[in-house]
Design an enzyme around this catalytic site. Sequence first.
Site, PDB file in Angstrom:
ATOM      1  N   SER B  16      51.321  11.713  31.971  1.00  0.00           N
ATOM      2  CA  SER B  16      52.679  11.349  32.872  1.00  0.00           C
ATOM      3  C   SER B  16      53.259  12.525  33.216  1.00  0.00           C
ATOM      4  O   SER B  16      53.026  13.149  34.398  1.00  0.00           O
ATOM      5  CB  SER B  16      53.778  10.514  32.284  1.00  0.00           C
ATOM      6  OG  SER B  16      52.999   9.613  31.872  1.00  0.00           O
ATOM      7  N   ARG B  39      61.502  14.374  32.943  1.00  0.00           N
ATOM      8  CA  ARG B  39      61.920  13.544  32.325  1.00  0.00           C
ATOM      9  C   ARG B  39      62.145  12.335  33.362  1.00  0.00           C
ATOM     10  O   ARG B  39      61.833  10.927  33.218  1.00  0.00           O
ATOM     11  CB  ARG B  39      62.677  13.917  31.105  1.00  0.00           C
ATOM     12  CG  ARG B  39      61.831  12.446  30.326  1.00  0.00           C
ATOM     13  CD  ARG B  39      62.364  13.407  28.574  1.00  0.00           C
ATOM     14  NE  ARG B  39      61.806  13.478  27.883  1.00  0.00           N
ATOM     15  CZ  ARG B  39      61.289  12.934  26.605  1.00  0.00           C
ATOM     16  NH1 ARG B  39      61.245  11.724  26.345  1.00  0.00           N
ATOM     17  NH2 ARG B  39      60.116  13.685  26.300  1.00  0.00           N
ATOM     18  N   HIS B  42      59.951  10.504  35.308  1.00  0.00           N
ATOM     19  CA  HIS B  42      59.262  10.131  34.459  1.00  0.00           C
ATOM     20  C   HIS B  42      60.089   8.706  34.587  1.00  0.00           C
ATOM     21  O   HIS B  42      59.342   7.781  34.409  1.00  0.00           O
ATOM     22  CB  HIS B  42      58.804  10.375  33.373  1.00  0.00           C
ATOM     23  CG  HIS B  42      58.460   9.693  32.139  1.00  0.00           C
ATOM     24  ND1 HIS B  42      58.088   9.510  31.574  1.00  0.00           N
ATOM     25  CD2 HIS B  42      56.721   9.716  32.016  1.00  0.00           C
ATOM     26  CE1 HIS B  42      57.602   8.870  30.546  1.00  0.00           C
ATOM     27  NE2 HIS B  42      56.261   8.211  31.538  1.00  0.00           N
TER      28      HIS B  42
END
Lengths: 209, 209
Positions: B16, B39, B42
């Site tokens: 990812s 992040r 994500h």
Amino acid sequence: MIHTYETDGAAIYAQSFAMIRAEADLVRFAPDEEPIAVRMIHAAGMVGLEQHIRMTPGFAEAARTALAAGAPILCDAHMVSEGVTRPRLPRDNRVICTLRDPAVPDLAREMSNTRSAAALELWRPHLAGALVAIGNAPTALFHLLNMLQDPACPRPAAIIGCPVGFVGARESKDALWAAPPAPCCIVEGRLGGSAITVAAINAIASRAE
Amino acid sequence: MIHTYETDGAAIYAQSFAMIRAEADLVRFAPDEEPIAVRMIHAAGMVGLEQHIRMTPGFAEAARTALAAGAPILCDAHMVSEGVTRPRLPRDNRVICTLRDPAVPDLAREMSNTRSAAALELWRPHLAGALVAIGNAPTALFHLLNMLQDPACPRPAAIIGCPVGFVGARESKDALWAAPPAPCCIVEGRLGGSAITVAAINAIASRAE
């Protein structure tokens, strides 16, 4: 300089939903689907999300009927279970997340799968007629689909399948949509997540806005 | 047909993050900011979010230093506090959400404000040097800014200001960015929310990916 701002929660909700209804393209949603889509857009802060929301015919009815009958809500993550607004639930329904059950880490190792997927094995006693809400882990949605390949596995009443992310999210939701084992709602593609999933639950739980 | 899919959590994360780094425009982030932005993208499942992420110089350093010194994390919503991955915290830091404190409903009535804003009054004993994370309510961020107008109010070490939505979200984040009372990170505009906020905390807590 002291900031002044709208401090009335009800007014904030009303104004937010009015903005969404003015801006979003909601015509393809049936009357019982529209409030669900509106609340999902609200949680995402994103007009345009509606283009990715899909509900099978009967999803809204099946999910509302299940909660009205007292069905539990099974959540893949604590961010989902914590977000459900308890006073909106019609029957003080149980909201269950098994992710932190002490059995889960060993189970995940045995299954060679994530803890999110392993935690679903502990749903089996609660699964019949439940509202399932997967808002985080694609592996949980894939594992649910595999569990339901077994005709002996209890059937949920409806599935909110909105895992988010870059690996498996799109694929797991496509798999659910291609062969839904129960009425379902998805957000296609990478978008999804706990907030959007919670919004769908909260909209299903009560028609109050 | 049984679905096959990636079941290794570490591989899912690595793949990812590699996809995000291949697709997103991250050049304007400093090396200590970049993992935070990655992040956050994500958690949102959305390349392009990076265009809305802003961090003041020194935010990442101030927030990491605070957690390394054992500072608590103050969250406006349980969806935020529940999402923090405890094993990532460097000092088993306290994660505090005061929203369900029994004093909050009366306090909100007295203040003529939302419960989310009123709950921040209970932060005062914990606020000095804390990492503040507002991922849900614009009223909470506005009230924080007003509290910090008082020079006698304890100062947090850093502020993650990412409330989401249609009424007050953009405005409260613009107000924070225009005159930050502490190093801060925001997502401009309507986007934000608990998942993005949690992602920022988890990235600050540990450099492990």
